[in-house]
Scaffold this motif. Structure first.
Motif, PDB file in Angstrom:
ATOM      1  N   VAL A 150       0.833  -1.206   0.000  1.00  0.00           N
ATOM      2  CA  VAL A 150       0.000   0.000   0.000  1.00  0.00           C
ATOM      3  C   VAL A 150       0.863   1.249   0.000  1.00  0.00           C
ATOM      4  O   VAL A 150       1.795   1.381   0.808  1.00  0.00           O
ATOM      5  N   ALA A 151       0.540   2.151  -0.926  1.00  0.00           N
ATOM      6  CA  ALA A 151       1.153   3.481  -0.950  1.00  0.00           C
ATOM      7  C   ALA A 151       0.063   4.491  -0.617  1.00  0.00           C
ATOM      8  O   ALA A 151      -1.006   4.498  -1.240  1.00  0.00           O
ATOM      9  N   VAL A 152       0.306   5.338   0.379  1.00  0.00           N
ATOM     10  CA  VAL A 152      -0.709   6.273   0.868  1.00  0.00           C
ATOM     11  C   VAL A 152      -0.319   7.700   0.516  1.00  0.00           C
ATOM     12  O   VAL A 152       0.723   8.200   0.951  1.00  0.00           O
ATOM     13  N   SER A 153      -1.163   8.339  -0.274  1.00  0.00           N
ATOM     14  CA  SER A 153      -0.991   9.769  -0.549  1.00  0.00           C
ATOM     15  C   SER A 153      -2.169  10.571  -0.009  1.00  0.00           C
ATOM     16  O   SER A 153      -2.219  11.793  -0.166  1.00  0.00           O
ATOM     17  N   ALA A 154      -3.127   9.889   0.616  1.00  0.00           N
ATOM     18  CA  ALA A 154      -4.310  10.552   1.172  1.00  0.00           C
ATOM     19  C   ALA A 154      -3.943  11.350   2.416  1.00  0.00           C
ATOM     20  O   ALA A 154      -2.919  11.093   3.064  1.00  0.00           O
TER      21      ALA A 154
ATOM     22  N   ARG B 230     -16.707  17.039   2.133  1.00  0.00           N
ATOM     23  CA  ARG B 230     -16.497  16.528   0.782  1.00  0.00           C
ATOM     24  C   ARG B 230     -15.337  15.538   0.722  1.00  0.00           C
ATOM     25  O   ARG B 230     -14.826  15.252  -0.357  1.00  0.00           O
ATOM     26  N   ALA B 231     -14.940  15.029   1.861  1.00  0.00           N
ATOM     27  CA  ALA B 231     -13.805  14.101   1.902  1.00  0.00           C
ATOM     28  C   ALA B 231     -14.144  12.813   1.143  1.00  0.00           C
ATOM     29  O   ALA B 231     -15.235  12.251   1.290  1.00  0.00           O
ATOM     30  N   ARG B 232     -13.224  12.362   0.341  1.00  0.00           N
ATOM     31  CA  ARG B 232     -13.446  11.155  -0.450  1.00  0.00           C
ATOM     32  C   ARG B 232     -12.101  10.519  -0.777  1.00  0.00           C
ATOM     33  O   ARG B 232     -11.186  11.192  -1.249  1.00  0.00           O
TER      34      ARG B 232
ATOM     35  N   GLY C  41     -13.206  20.123   9.541  1.00  0.00           N
ATOM     36  CA  GLY C  41     -13.979  21.323   9.241  1.00  0.00           C
ATOM     37  C   GLY C  41     -14.805  21.168   7.981  1.00  0.00           C
ATOM     38  O   GLY C  41     -15.368  20.108   7.694  1.00  0.00           O
ATOM     39  N   LYS C  42     -14.892  22.246   7.185  1.00  0.00           N
ATOM     40  CA  LYS C  42     -15.700  22.228   5.976  1.00  0.00           C
ATOM     41  C   LYS C  42     -15.175  21.229   4.948  1.00  0.00           C
ATOM     42  O   LYS C  42     -15.941  20.642   4.186  1.00  0.00           O
TER      43      LYS C  42
ATOM     44  N   ILE D  18      -9.770  11.955   3.838  1.00  0.00           N
ATOM     45  CA  ILE D  18     -10.648  11.259   4.770  1.00  0.00           C
ATOM     46  C   ILE D  18     -10.949  12.194   5.930  1.00  0.00           C
ATOM     47  O   ILE D  18     -10.065  12.929   6.401  1.00  0.00           O
ATOM     48  N   ALA D  19     -12.200  12.208   6.359  1.00  0.00           N
ATOM     49  CA  ALA D  19     -12.614  13.110   7.436  1.00  0.00           C
ATOM     50  C   ALA D  19     -12.003  12.684   8.762  1.00  0.00           C
ATOM     51  O   ALA D  19     -11.907  11.488   9.072  1.00  0.00           O
ATOM     52  N   ALA D  20     -11.574  13.646   9.533  1.00  0.00           N
ATOM     53  CA  ALA D  20     -10.988  13.375  10.849  1.00  0.00           C
ATOM     54  C   ALA D  20     -11.990  12.617  11.717  1.00  0.00           C
ATOM     55  O   ALA D  20     -13.194  12.899  11.709  1.00  0.00           O
ATOM     56  N   GLY D  21     -11.497  11.631  12.448  1.00  0.00           N
ATOM     57  CA  GLY D  21     -12.338  10.842  13.330  1.00  0.00           C
ATOM     58  C   GLY D  21     -13.021   9.665  12.656  1.00  0.00           C
ATOM     59  O   GLY D  21     -13.723   8.895  13.314  1.00  0.00           O
ATOM     60  N   ARG D  22     -12.818   9.532  11.356  1.00  0.00           N
ATOM     61  CA  ARG D  22     -13.509   8.454  10.640  1.00  0.00           C
ATOM     62  C   ARG D  22     -12.592   7.244  10.448  1.00  0.00           C
ATOM     63  O   ARG D  22     -11.379   7.381  10.299  1.00  0.00           O
TER      64      ARG D  22
END
Length: 659
Positions: free
Chosen positions: A239-243, A253-255, A248-249, A323-327
């Protein structure tokens, strides 16, 4: 400047003119649209006008129409009363499309009620009744798929050389099976394997059919990459992670995005290429090819094949986006190289059991592996063995939960194992037609099936055919319903018995007045709804029935199902009121129909240290004929994409299963 008073008459006149024009257009177009729609529906489904359906009743084994109202003065018989009330349902909740009904005595086959019994309609998942009956006939209810690990006899605690993961197209093979194989090796005292794990090139023989890998993704601090966790010891996927994590706002729209890339194995050494070429020539039984390979020392085509199947291939997954914080979430990765995925699951399981594997994972055909070990002076033995659940249990999962992919896979593999061929849907369909011909004397010209699941728009079966299938597969037609094969099939159907319900019958019959005992199979597509089964409150005279509703347009599911449920309630009343009916009080009748089939417990796997090893001669002879190369197996019908939207209630959950 124009005043409001002067604008009002003009606006009113314009609105009136527009209304007249629209009315004229609608008046001309609407009838044409209605005519076109009506013609299309009638052409597609041979629909009859509302209210034309008449219920025929069986008299001395012959179906006769109930006399119309107003033509008689005497009171109605029980059968005539039930028929009239069914007709009311056909004019009410079942007035849309065409509904076919066929009810018969399960033992004698004599008809009781019928409406359009010979119309060729689509019964959706009722096709599973046929595919599961065929699979049980081909393999038997106690059949189990076997997956084995082959290799050299251990020297003390070490297996010297490669081991081979050999399957039998088990559709239920998964990580748990690999855990049991690894545990068996560890229990036998094996602590080290000095070689690779080898699998064949066939897409599914040695593979995890539903190759889904859970990848856990958890958000971290704002601006930081999320943490990604794979199953312990599994290293086929990198796995390579660039996310990044956002708050906040931006979190709204985090995806996340996912991209896969195959990382091929390194090219084999000249010695490795020569070895692969030699094995390929030996497996093909070609001394000339072998001599050429030895002389050339650098074969071309065999070396290319070896490079493709060599150890070291990996799959890289790049996770991007936000990705949204806390998710936290689980991403299910479908691993397309299913056989290599299975071998890596075995590697991870071995590591978890403390068994060290020196090598990696590579592909080779079984004959090539066997010849290699024989020329090394060793005869491979079965080191560990995993057995699936009995076929009877798999059939129960198919019919009770209406799992489309499993239905297709079981009939495909059953036909393949029976006839020594690769799994394919055409061969599975041939097997189902053969069953129909042998058991029911029904030919290909009378019906149309093209899947084992019923997930098709082309299926054509009549209600009479389905009811007769229930008689034959359940053993009623021969008085053998208590024999294991027939009993297993009957027990596989969803049950509704008073307050006890399971499978796709759970939640049915509410408010219908039905509280009897029914074993049945539902079927649902957008334009097809069916319910077929056995009413056996009276064990001496059980009824088989099939109710199928089709329409050219999507059906109102709740209303149609409610109509079917009320027909079942009427049939239950008929059973309780007809002369000679047995009282159900005390549960005597139900107990007679609820006998359980005892299954033999899985055989204990013999320990390697106890001398419980078997050579390949007797144990693997049948497998040699099943070893195909990559790409040989025809594409299977998955059905997963439409299960949740168009299938039974159980399909949505089943199509998201874990590996």
């Amino acid at each position: 400047m124009t005043s409001r008073k002067s604008l009002l008459p003009r606006l009113t006149a314009g609105l009136v003119t527009a209304a007249v024009l629209l009315s004229a257009v609608d008046t001309q177009a609407a009838p044409r649209r209605r005519v076109v729609v009506a013609k299309a529906e009638r052409a597609a489904q041979k629909l009859r006008p509302v209210g034309s359906a008449r219920v025929a009743i069986g008299v001395s084994g012959v179906l006769r129409q109930v006399e119309a109202k107003g033509r008689r003065t005497e009171s109605l018989s029980l059968e005539e009363d039930i028929a009239r009330r069914i007709e009311e349902l056909l004019r009410g909740p079942l007035r849309v499309g065409t509904t076919a009904i066929y009810v018969a005595d399960a033992r004698t086959g004599q008809p009781v009620f019928a409406v359009h019994p010979d119309d060729a309609l689509n019964p959706a998942s009722n096709v599973k009744l046929l595919s599961t009956a065929t699979a049980l006939e081909l393999l038997g209810p106690e059949f189990r798929y076997q997956t084995r690990v082959l290799g050299a006899v251990p020297h003390r605690d070490v297996i010297r050389g490669d081991v081979y993961l050999l399957g039998s197209y088990d559709p239920t093979l998964g990580a748990a099976a690999m855990d049991s194989l690894a545990a068996e090796l560890a229990a036998a005292g094996v602590s080290r394997i000095e070689g690779d794990v080898i699998v064949g090139g066939s897409p599914t023989r040695d593979a995890v059919y539903r190759a889904l890998l859970p990848i856990e993704i958890t958000a971290t601090a704002d601006g930081e990459p999320p943490t990604v966790t794979l199953p312990v010891g599994y290293d086929f996927v990198t796995v390579a992670v660039s996310a990044t994590t956002v708050s906040g706002k931006k979190a709204r729209r985090a995806r996340l995005t996912y991209a896969e890339k195959a990382l091929p194995a390194a090219a084999p050494s000249p010695a490795g290429a020569l070895k692969a070429a030699s094995n390929a020539a030996l497996a093909a039984g070609s001394p000339t090819a072998l001599s050429a390979a030895l002389v050339a020392g650098s074969p071309t085509a065999p070396a290319a094949a070896s490079a493709e199947n060599a150890a070291g291939a990996r799959l890289e997954l790049t996770i991007g986006g936000t990705i949204a914080a806390g998710r936290s979430l689980t991403h299910w990765l479908w691993v397309r190289d299913r056989s290599r995925h299975a071998a890596h699951l075995l590697r991870a399981a071995l590591a978890a059991q403390g068994v060290a594997l020196v090598g990696d994972v590579r592909k080779a055909e079984l004959p090539s592996y066997l010849l290699e070990r024989v020329y090394a002076g060793e005869l491979p033995v079965v080191l560990a063995r995993h057995q699936s659940a009995p076929l009877a249990d798999l059939v129960a999962s198919i019919n009770k939960r209406s799992i489309n992919w499993l239905a297709d896979r079981v009939i495909m593999t059953a036909a393949a194992l029976k006839y020594g061929e690769l799994p394919s849907m055409p061969r599975a369909v041939d097997a189902m037609y053969a069953w129909l011909s042998a058991q029911m004397k029904v030919g290909r010209r009378e019906i149309l099936v093209d899947t084992g699941s019923g997930l098709s728009r082309k299926t054509q079966l009549s209600a009479r055919h389905i009811a007769e299938l229930l008689r034959v597969a359940g053993g009623y037609s021969t008085g053998r319903e208590q024999e294991p094969q027939h009993r297993s099939w009957l027990d596989s159907l969803a049950l509704s018995d008073g307050g006890v319900q399971d499978g796709t019958l759970r939640g049915r019959f509410r408010g219908s007045g039905f509280s009897g005992r029914l074993r049945g199979k539902t079927g649902t597509l957008a334009t097809s709804i069916a319910l077929s089964g056995v009413l056996d409150a009276d064990p001496d005279h059980p009824l088989v029935f099939s109710i199928v509703t089709n329409s050219a347009a999507p059906l109102p599911k709740a209303r149609v199902r409610a109509g079917h449920d009320r027909i079942i309630a009427l049939l239950d009343q008929y059973l309780s009121k007809r002369p000679g009916a047995l009282a159900r009080a005390g549960g005597g009748a139900r107990a007679a129909g609820a006998r359980k089939v005892e299954r033999a417990a899985p055989g204990a796997v013999r320990s390697l240290t106890a001398g419980g090893r078997s050579g390949v001669g007797a144990d693997l002879g049948a497998d040699l004929g099943l070893g195909g190369s990559a790409g040989d197996e025809p594409t299977e019908l998955q059905g997963d994409a439409t299960d949740a939207a168009d299938g039974e209630p159980g399909d949505a959950a089943s199509s998201a299963g874990t590996p």
